[in-house]
Design a protein around this motif. Structure first.
Motif, mmCIF file in Angstrom:
data_model
loop_
_atom_site.group_PDB
_atom_site.id
_atom_site.type_symbol
_atom_site.label_atom_id
_atom_site.label_comp_id
_atom_site.label_asym_id
_atom_site.label_seq_id
_atom_site.Cartn_x
_atom_site.Cartn_y
_atom_site.Cartn_z
ATOM 1 N N THR A 64 0.831 -1.206 0.000
ATOM 2 C CA THR A 64 0.000 0.000 0.000
ATOM 3 C C THR A 64 0.862 1.251 0.000
ATOM 4 O O THR A 64 0.607 2.195 -0.764
ATOM 5 N N ARG A 86 -7.153 1.592 -7.282
ATOM 6 C CA ARG A 86 -7.910 1.932 -6.075
ATOM 7 C C ARG A 86 -8.847 0.799 -5.668
ATOM 8 O O ARG A 86 -8.991 0.493 -4.483
ATOM 9 N N LEU A 133 -6.779 -1.800 -3.921
ATOM 10 C CA LEU A 133 -6.399 -1.365 -2.580
ATOM 11 C C LEU A 133 -7.550 -1.529 -1.595
ATOM 12 O O LEU A 133 -7.336 -1.859 -0.427
ATOM 13 N N PHE A 169 -3.813 -7.898 -4.184
ATOM 14 C CA PHE A 169 -2.468 -7.441 -3.850
ATOM 15 C C PHE A 169 -1.395 -8.223 -4.579
ATOM 16 O O PHE A 169 -0.282 -7.718 -4.763
ATOM 17 N N HIS A 197 -7.898 2.774 1.910
ATOM 18 C CA HIS A 197 -6.907 2.315 0.937
ATOM 19 C C HIS A 197 -5.943 1.365 1.640
ATOM 20 O O HIS A 197 -5.060 1.792 2.388
ATOM 21 N N GLY A 198 -6.130 0.076 1.439
ATOM 22 C CA GLY A 198 -5.261 -0.940 2.015
ATOM 23 C C GLY A 198 -5.699 -1.452 3.373
ATOM 24 O O GLY A 198 -5.552 -2.630 3.668
#
Length: 330
Positions: A73, A113, A116, A159, A259-260
């Motif tokens: 990330t 995005r 994430l 990921f 995000h992440g």
């Protein structure tokens, strides 16, 4: 006794009980505040079989999915900040050959995005390692496999693909990239917490990645990072110091995710008493990191709960929540 010492004393109790009752071999609990003050304590065994070693504050852990937030990330967001990628662009901007034989496929519209935030239709799990041990062949398989679309769920594939994008952009493999201060892609077995007696590799894993897909790929964006509790707390302290309210890692993408990272929801791993301005993430091997920006406090609970086997109810979900609630009980 300082306020942090008092928090550690309270929150360490459920970890001690889990170790003493044989639910997990051992663990390290650490807390840091936004002034940089920290406390830490370890207990139990770093390894039980085939030999016994004690856990210490300096034990290295396979951080598993904490790789997603501590490494991948951060790297992706840094590329976006530098203008090298657009988070709302599809992955094919970095991976033009992704599902290249069907240009109208949904996979080619998936964005950075969305990956994430785990907002894609990829399946939750996929045993990529069962298709061979050639890392380049498996990368090609990951890019060309016809994925069955389903509901948006937490998926390592998001990921893995972000990791492949990083490799293309940086023109080097994940394991050739700097993992960050205090972190590494493997660790000295004599200083590491053992994970599983692995049925695929036929040995107890110590200092090498537990995740079979990451092992087969020889580096991936979803797992593979090693570090100590000190290194994880250093990372958290830096986030407390330099992460404003509009930072992507604090910006909601859904009811449960930024995000992440995860954000608080009913039943989440950080417990019920975290402030709404909190983020956290866990790892399959028994690791976790939570950052409460409102309270100016972060904590990590690192355990080897899969040693010597994952096929056992370690109680890790309840343990994490209990620890979080005790840390945030005032």
């Amino acid at each position: 006794m300082s306020r942090l010492d008092q928090k550690l004393e309270l929150a360490f109790a459920p970890l001690a009980t889990a170790v003493q009752t044989g639910r997990i071999p051992g663990g390290v609990l650490g807390i840091v505040d936004n002034a940089g003050n920290r406390v830490m304590r370890s207990l139990g065994a770093a390894q039980l079989v085939p030999q016994h070693r004690e856990m210490t504050d300096n034990t290295w852990f396979d951080l598993a999915s904490l790789t997603k937030v501590i490494f991948t990330t951060q790297r992706i967001l840094a590329l976006a900040d530098a203008g090298r990628i657009d988070l709302d662009a599809p992955l094919i901007s970095a991976l033009p050959d992704f599902r290249q034989y069907n240009p109208d496929n949904w996979e080619r519209r998936v964005t950075f995005r969305q990956c994430l935030g785990h907002q894609t239709p990829f399946p939750a799990v996929f045993p990529l390692y069962t298709y061979g041990r050639d890392p380049q062949l498996l990368r090609a398989f990951l890019l060309q496999h016809q994925w069955e679309a389903g509901p948006a769920v937490y998926s390592d594939i998001n990921f893995m693909l972000l990791g492949l994008a990083l490799e293309r952009i940086e023109r080097q493999g994940i394991r050739q990239m700097d993992p960050g201060p205090g972190f590494a892609w493997s660790a000295d077995p004599a200083q590491s917490a053992a994970t599983e007696d692995d049925s695929w590799r036929h040995r107890v894993l110590v200092g090498e990645v537990h995740d079979d897909n990451c092992s087969a790929l020889e580096g991936a964006g979803h797992a593979g990072l090693f570090g100590t509790a000190d290194a994880v707390l250093d990372f958290a302290r830096d986030r407390l110091a330099d992460t404003g309210p509009d930072a992507p890692i604090r910006t909601p993408l859904s009811a449960r995710r930024t995000h992440g990272w995860e954000r608080p929801y009913e039943g989440w791993s950080g417990g019920e008493l975290c402030s709404p301005a909190s983020i956290g993430h866990t790892g399959f091997t028994g690791t976790g990191l939570w950052i409460d920006f409102e309270r100016g406090c972060a904590w990590t609970l690192l355990t080897n709960r899969v040693h010597p086997t994952r096929h056992f109810d370690s109680g890790i979900v309840a343990l994490r929540r209990a620890v979080g609630d005790l840390i945030n009980s005032d």
